[in-house]
Motif scaffolding. Structure first.
Motif, mmCIF file in Angstrom:
data_model
loop_
_atom_site.group_PDB
_atom_site.id
_atom_site.type_symbol
_atom_site.label_atom_id
_atom_site.label_comp_id
_atom_site.label_asym_id
_atom_site.label_seq_id
_atom_site.Cartn_x
_atom_site.Cartn_y
_atom_site.Cartn_z
ATOM 1 N N ALA B 221 0.830 -1.192 0.000
ATOM 2 C CA ALA B 221 0.000 0.000 0.000
ATOM 3 C C ALA B 221 0.869 1.248 0.000
ATOM 4 O O ALA B 221 1.902 1.281 0.649
ATOM 5 N N GLY B 222 0.442 2.278 -0.759
ATOM 6 C CA GLY B 222 1.098 3.586 -0.695
ATOM 7 C C GLY B 222 0.748 4.234 0.634
ATOM 8 O O GLY B 222 -0.222 3.850 1.287
ATOM 9 N N ARG B 223 1.520 5.247 1.035
ATOM 10 C CA ARG B 223 1.281 5.793 2.354
ATOM 11 C C ARG B 223 1.449 7.300 2.319
ATOM 12 O O ARG B 223 2.363 7.817 1.675
ATOM 13 N N ASN B 224 0.559 8.007 2.995
ATOM 14 C CA ASN B 224 0.745 9.437 3.192
ATOM 15 C C ASN B 224 0.186 9.816 4.560
ATOM 16 O O ASN B 224 -0.384 8.964 5.253
ATOM 17 N N HIS B 225 0.360 11.060 4.907
ATOM 18 C CA HIS B 225 -0.027 11.506 6.239
ATOM 19 C C HIS B 225 -0.691 12.869 6.147
ATOM 20 O O HIS B 225 -0.332 13.686 5.325
ATOM 21 N N ALA B 239 -1.375 13.612 -4.733
ATOM 22 C CA ALA B 239 -0.284 12.659 -4.548
ATOM 23 C C ALA B 239 -0.726 11.199 -4.652
ATOM 24 O O ALA B 239 0.111 10.303 -4.736
ATOM 25 N N ILE B 240 -2.031 10.944 -4.637
ATOM 26 C CA ILE B 240 -2.515 9.561 -4.702
ATOM 27 C C ILE B 240 -2.417 9.052 -6.142
ATOM 28 O O ILE B 240 -2.910 9.701 -7.050
ATOM 29 N N ARG B 269 -11.450 11.795 -8.884
ATOM 30 C CA ARG B 269 -10.928 10.460 -8.559
ATOM 31 C C ARG B 269 -12.088 9.531 -8.211
ATOM 32 O O ARG B 269 -13.079 9.960 -7.630
ATOM 33 N N HIS B 270 -11.918 8.273 -8.567
ATOM 34 C CA HIS B 270 -13.018 7.340 -8.336
ATOM 35 C C HIS B 270 -12.679 6.238 -7.353
ATOM 36 O O HIS B 270 -13.405 5.260 -7.245
ATOM 37 N N ALA B 271 -11.575 6.389 -6.636
ATOM 38 C CA ALA B 271 -11.225 5.366 -5.651
ATOM 39 C C ALA B 271 -12.285 5.322 -4.552
ATOM 40 O O ALA B 271 -12.875 6.330 -4.195
ATOM 41 N N LYS B 272 -12.512 4.124 -4.021
ATOM 42 C CA LYS B 272 -13.393 3.988 -2.847
ATOM 43 C C LYS B 272 -12.600 4.472 -1.629
ATOM 44 O O LYS B 272 -11.373 4.485 -1.651
ATOM 45 N N LEU C 15 3.865 12.019 -10.829
ATOM 46 C CA LEU C 15 2.742 12.964 -10.893
ATOM 47 C C LEU C 15 2.737 13.744 -12.204
ATOM 48 O O LEU C 15 1.688 14.204 -12.657
ATOM 49 N N GLY C 16 3.903 13.927 -12.786
ATOM 50 C CA GLY C 16 3.981 14.567 -14.096
ATOM 51 C C GLY C 16 3.576 16.030 -14.077
ATOM 52 O O GLY C 16 3.415 16.643 -13.021
#
Lengths: 274, 407, 329
Positions: B221-225, B239-240, B269-272, C15-16
């Protein structure tokens, strides 16, 4: 140049500026000691005295920086005691400063325009909305500022108006302070050492200017000055202070030769007697 | 579930291991505990329970529902019992530094009438203050401290936990992380997951747990804060990665989660998105048709819940429900101890009653029956945790905005 | 460290240009809000040499006032009046209300301390900040309140016209609300520059800022000028509060803290006392924050923003426009 008046006591009965029994002390040190002082309409009165005599304190009391401990200060018969400085300015007492205090963050003409604030009604909404009336008023303010600056001839003319005040020479800064004080439309001008730091020709010029302020401008003037040439040249009457006490009053000649004054100046007595 | 403001995850983990071995250790000496614990306390008509929660400070919005629900438990209890309960409030200012969990514990300990404590709310607060409660002989029943090793030490040794003094009416991070990760992998079958924590220990703990569990399934999984102060997530959204199928946001503030969803959505964006029990807030967190949360399997048709909502601006404040349960646990234990002592009891007697308390799913409101473990269970549970079927459920948020239980 | 750098480069690549533009857009929008708040810090510092810590909370109150108007008209999902008049009323009420609040704060908390040692009004400012935050917390139970701005003017809970794209750059939309925020911020700032440089009130403000005593002896009612300065500063903060509500969609009692801190950072970086400095640095802080989040990671954004402040203060203690700070309020 105005000639000294031979008989200062023979003026109107009601003085324009009047101090009666004024006391002021700071932490037990008496700086102004039971001072009586009257300045009549259209008169030029000089205040002299050695350093620490209480001259600048006198101006600060009149302009309301601090109130006297006791005594009365009246302008045109109305008490100034307890009024905040801006109200005293609006009553008609304007001053300059020994240590120049121009608004150095503004242009020459803005300095003169800013001090007309007291004569106008200002609100944020009015200022922002730019009604025709507002615009006219703004134009009038600028015109009045230009008129005051014009008093100083080419010294503060034209291209100088929109220069920042800090770009002015020392002598011009003194002139601008006077112009700024004039813009508050005062009855009486309080000039604190207007010739300090000036060269002989500038000093001569300022002496003439002060006379012109009274003769053409119609101002009554109370001036603190060290330069006895200037004092002699402008004064209708001279008041000498020492340690807050009035030690002499009268014509320049009378005061300058007064033994108490000479004594007060001690080493500098030569300057007094020329 | 609330944990004190942590630094970076690794550092927090390191620090907590140290604290676990030192803080408990200092409070182990049983001899010093006995005096206060054994002191006889008259039950009278009203018994006193302390509630340690953040009434003010940055986490006050989380404390409010806890207090509301505990007060509601008191109200209901007092209606149907002769022995009334009274709540004494201790404001721990969770999230402020310094927090006040320790001074609150001291004041509760020296309150001669106090028999049990609901709280403390944050896991770090529990760590900081449980030694003081132990000395005073007080039992703490928390409705929100979810850090695993409060009940289950890394070594598995129950003596390294405040066993017998600390109980919780909320499943722990390990249980929740497992439930979430297996839902994402086994049911949703998503391969591209992005996890954002809110930098609070609660959030980091869950995020790390889920990331680790997903890694076991082969999903990186990618990670951010983000921070709890933050409201503009537009750059986080940028950033996603574009191919992300699900963003997991175990945050404490549902309003923040909703804002994040809106901004995600506004960016096309269409992510759940999937929240945790912290964002389990129907009416506030509404990623309609596009979201999930893990939460207590609460029965929203319950008349108790409905009457609470009626009294509280129609908000279920689900985050506070375990505090309701914890209050009932404490009240039940006290009532039994008082009965056994014929109107008199001790803190020690109350404390020993707690692990014997059993509440039905209906009474406890959490959707599962309450009974406490006295030994380790599975990978993550230990003494003081709830046994039985107690765990988080997975809800899907329908396009109409209602929460539908799916797992 | 190498790993971090590698990650950053990787992120920039992935990100481009589209991502770079998005971050630019986000930074400018957020930065406009910081600028508006920073102006208040810088104006009040300019005139009173006071760090008005409560200023961020005035911004919070502005956001809540806007929310109150929205609620009074039936809420975003079902507003009783048209979108444009609604937004105008929200701005008007929030700006006026915040302005009055600012004047009240100055009158009752700072003016009595005008001649006290410098530390006293500073403590008073902290006190006012806590007072506002905790009052708001009590009144709102500490909850976040949702403007539902995204749905404002939309049908059946769908996104409203505020989030329609006005134009797109490299496939990235710039929405109505983003244009609204930046546009109204620019308008307000232009109005402020006009007010300070051209009007009599502006001249009186600059005179008072430079030498309060001399100004008062020139007939300027400095108390009134200071009140006006607080009013203007707070009006800007109130406007920023509503913009934030419309753009972000939430308000809560603590929102003024970090925003205030960042805006204050901007005011210092810009050269405290300098109006243009606050405007430029506000946008700069917004951009730094946006790029830090996008490229480095959210956990670094505050470290980067405040780290830059510290570095900047070491290299140039007077701030960006510090040398010319004397020119403006």
């Amino acid at each position: 140049m105005a000639e000294p008046q031979p008989s200062p006591e023979s003026t109107q009965t009601k003085p324009l500026l009047e101090l009666e029994g004024v006391w002021k002390s700071f932490g037990g040190l008496v700086v102004i000691d039971n001072l009586d002082l009257a300045v009549n309409e259209n008169e030029i009165v000089s205040v002299i005295g050695p350093n620490g005599a209480g001259k600048t304190t006198l101006f600060n009391l009149i302009t309301g920086i601090y109130p006297p401990d006791s005594g009365a200060i009246r302008l045109d018969g109305e008490s100034l005691v307890g009024l905040p400085p801006h109200k005293i300015a609006r009553r008609g007492a304007a001053r300059t400063f020994q240590t120049l205090r121009l608004f150095l963050n503004m242009t020459v003409i803005e300095n003169v325009m800013a001090s007309q604030y007291g004569q106008t009604k200002v609100g944020i909404a009015r200022a922002m909305l730019r009604t025709p009336g507002m615009r006219r008023e703004e134009r009038e303010i600028r015109a009045r500022a230009e008129e005051k600056l014009a008093f100083f001839g080419e010294r503060l003319m034209g291209y100088r108006w929109d220069q920042p005040a800090y770009s002015l020479s020392y002598a011009n800064r003194r002139r601008l302070e006077i112009a700024r004080a004039m813009a508050t439309e005062p009855r009486i001008l309080l000039l604190d050492e207007p010739a300090a730091g000036m060269n002989p020709s500038e000093t001569h010029e300022i002496t003439e200017l002060i006379g012109k302020l009274r003769d053409d401008g119609g101002y009554t003037i109370l001036v603190i000055e060290h330069d006895m040439h200037v004092v002699e040249g402008i004064s209708d009457r001279v008041v000498a202070l020492d340690h807050g006490v009035k030690i002499a009053e009268g014509t320049f000649e009378a005061v300058a030769t007064n033994p108490r004054v000479v004594e007060a100046y001690l080493g500098t007595s030569a300057a007094v007697t020329k | 579930m609330l944990k004190k403001v942590g630094a970076v995850a690794a550092f927090a983990a390191l620090a907590s291991v140290l604290v676990a071995t030192t803080a408990w250790g200092s409070a182990k000496a049983p001899a010093r505990a006995s005096a206060a614990a054994a002191k006889t306390i008259k039950c009278g008509k009203t018994v006193t329970i302390g509630i340690a929660y953040p009434a003010t400070g940055p986490a006050a919005s989380l404390g409010a529902p806890q207090f509301d629900w505990a007060s509601y438990a008191k109200k209901r209890w007092n209606k149907s019992h002769k022995l009334k309960i009274k709540l004494v409030v201790g404001d721990t200012k969770l999230g402020d530094s310094p927090g006040l969990a320790v001074p609150v514990a001291h004041s509760f300990g020296s309150n001669g009438k106090m028999l049990a404590v609901v709280g403390p709310a944050g896991s770090q607060e529990v760590q900081d203050s449980i030694g003081i409660y132990k000395k005073a002989g007080l039992v703490a029943v928390s409705g929100s401290a979810t850090r695993i090793f409060l009940t289950r030490a890394k070594t598995g040794n129950p003596r390294e936990t405040p066993k017998g003094y600390f109980f919780r009416t909320v499943p722990n991070d390990g249980q929740q992380g497992d439930a979430v990760a297996s839902w994402i992998h086994n049911k949703l079958k998503f391969k591209h997951v992005y996890i954002i924590d809110d930098e609070e220990a609660y959030s980091q703990g869950l995020a790390n747990q889920v990331a680790a569990d997903l890694a076991k399934f082969g999903v990186t999984a990618g990670r951010n804060h983000i921070s709890q102060q933050q409201q503009d997530f537009s750059s986080v959204v940028t950033a996603i990665p574009a191919n992300t199928q699900l963003v997991y946001i175990p945050w404490q503030l549902p309003g923040q989660a909703q804002t994040f969803y809106n901004q995600l959505h506004a960016a096309g964006r269409h992510a759940k998105i999937m929240g945790s029990d912290g964002t389990d807030a129907p009416g506030t967190f509404q990623p309609n048709g596009n979201g999930y949360v893990s939460g207590f399997p609460v029965d929203f048709t319950s008349s108790v819940l409905k009457s609470f909502m009626k009294a509280h601006n129609h908000q279920p404040e689900t985050f506070g429900i375990p505090s309701y349960t914890a209050t009932l646990v404490a009240a039940t234990a006290i009532s039994k101890a008082c009965k056994a002592g014929h109107g008199k009891t001790t803190r020690a007697a109350v404390r020993k009653r707690v692990p014997k308390v059993k509440l039905s799913a209906k009474a406890g409101l959490l959707g599962f029956g309450i009974q406490f473990l006295n030994k380790n269970k599975a990978t993550y549970q230990g003494p003081g945790d709830m046994g039985g079927t107690a765990n988080f459920a997975i809800y899907q948020i329908t396009s109409g905005g209602s929460y539908k239980r799916v797992g | 460290m190498h790993l971090l750098l590698f990650n950053i480069i990787d992120q920039i690549r992935s990100l481009g240009w589209g991502g770079a533009f998005e971050l630019l857009r986000n930074g400018i929008v957020l930065g406009s809000l910081y600028s508006l708040i920073a102006l208040g810090y810088t104006m009040i510092y300019g005139i009173l040499k006071l760090l008005n810590f409560a200023h961020g909370d005035v911004y919070m109150v502005g956001a809540f006032l806007g929310f109150g108007v929205l609620t009074a008209f039936g809420g975003a999902l079902n507003p009783g009046i048209g979108l444009v008049p609604l937004i105008i009323i929200m701005f008007a009420v929030a700006m006026l209300g915040s302005g009055v609040l600012g004047v009240g704060i100055e009158r009752f908390a700072y003016r009595p301390l005008r001649n006290a040692p410098r530390i006293a009004p500073l403590i008073a400012a902290l006190g006012v900040s806590f007072f506002l935050e905790n009052s708001a917390q009590l009144m709102t139970n500490g909850f976040q309140y949702n403007y539902d701005a995204f749905q404002l003017g939309g049908k059946n809970g769908n996104f409203g016209p505020l989030f329609d794209p006005v134009f797109t750059v490299a496939g990235n939309p710039v929405t109505v609300v983003q244009v609204l925020v930046v546009g109204s911020a620019v308008t307000l700032m232009a109005a402020l520059i006009f007010l300070v440089s051209r009007t009599r009130l502006g001249k009186a403000m600059r005179a008072t800022a430079f030498d309060q005593e001399a100004a008062s002896m020139m007939g300027i009612d400095t108390d009134r000028v200071i009140s006006s300065t607080f009013f203007i500063a707070s009006v800007l903060a109130g406007a920023a509060g509503v913009m934030y509500g419309l753009y972000i969609g939430t308000t809560f009692y603590f929102m003024g803290f970090l925003a205030g801190l960042k805006a204050f950072t901007a005011a210092v970086v810009g050269g405290i006392g300098s109006i243009v400095g606050a405007m430029v640095a506000g946008v700069l802080v917004g951009l730094i924050e946006s790029y830090a989040i996008g490229y480095v990671g959210g956990q670094w954004s505050d470290i980067v923003v405040f780290g830059i402040l510290i570095l900047f203060m070491i290299v140039r203690p007077t701030g960006l426009f510090g040398a010319q700070a004397i020119q403006k309020v």
